[in-house]
Design an enzyme around this catalytic site. Sequence first.
Site, PDB file in Angstrom:
ATOM      1  CG  ASP A   1     -36.612  20.560 -43.075  1.00  0.00           C
ATOM      2  OD1 ASP A   1     -37.635  20.174 -43.680  1.00  0.00           O
ATOM      3  OD2 ASP A   1     -35.625  21.022 -43.670  1.00  0.00           O
TER       4      ASP A   1
ATOM      5  CG  PHE B   1     -43.542   9.062 -45.342  1.00  0.00           C
ATOM      6  CD1 PHE B   1     -43.334   8.562 -44.068  1.00  0.00           C
ATOM      7  CD2 PHE B   1     -42.980  10.297 -45.677  1.00  0.00           C
ATOM      8  CE1 PHE B   1     -42.579   9.270 -43.139  1.00  0.00           C
ATOM      9  CE2 PHE B   1     -42.224  11.022 -44.765  1.00  0.00           C
ATOM     10  CZ  PHE B   1     -42.036  10.501 -43.489  1.00  0.00           C
TER      11      PHE B   1
END
Length: 192
Positions: free
Chosen positions: A69, A148
């Site tokens: 994460d 990204f």
Amino acid sequence: MKELVFATNNQHKTQEVRNLLMNEYSVLNLNDIGCDTDIPETGDTFAENATLKSRYVADHYQMDCFADDSGLEIEALNQEPGIFSARYSGIKDDRANLNLVLQKMEGQSNRKARFRTVISLIRNGEVFLFEGIINGTIRTSPSGEKGFGYDPVFEPAGYNITFAEMSMEQKNQISHRALAMNKLITFLKEQP
Ligand code: ITT
């Protein structure tokens, strides 16, 4: 080659990690193992959310697995977007999220930020955590087409280009995810 499951739906992350592990492991993502569940990330920390993802796969597929994460923490915004990085604007849209960051940072002189990753590995039912951090600053406008997420507005400390202006190989030498992955790789190599 040995196989390792990376519990992610994010193709960019999968590519980065395949590139990092290409000599040691064949990396399977959620799509490759036929898992199309959007695993709930309801934790309050990166570590909790990464472990929710790795635990889900370990429990449902009986496979050793790791998940990460990660997110962007901006000092002037009390470390936001943080665990909300993927949906900061309310939707999972990189451009909308990035634009909200730029809007909130308008006129702000403290541009300090960092990317942080926590990887959770489940091995024989046991959880191991690995962290990677890279410091930098938030640009006032986006630059670059590669990468990204918030890459076009993040300039790593010591560079005068953004992550989105770097090749994947260059980003992979210094990024938060690469730092955490290298700790994971070292750990895996030490295991019998
Ligand atoms: P999975 O949960 O399926 O792995 P995700 O995209 O939802 O994919 P995260 O929950 O870890 O991934 O959310 C991280 C968000 O933080 C991601 O969508 C990006 O917006 C941002 N982010 C993380 N790492 C980044 C990086 O290397 N460059 C730019 N943005 C990044």
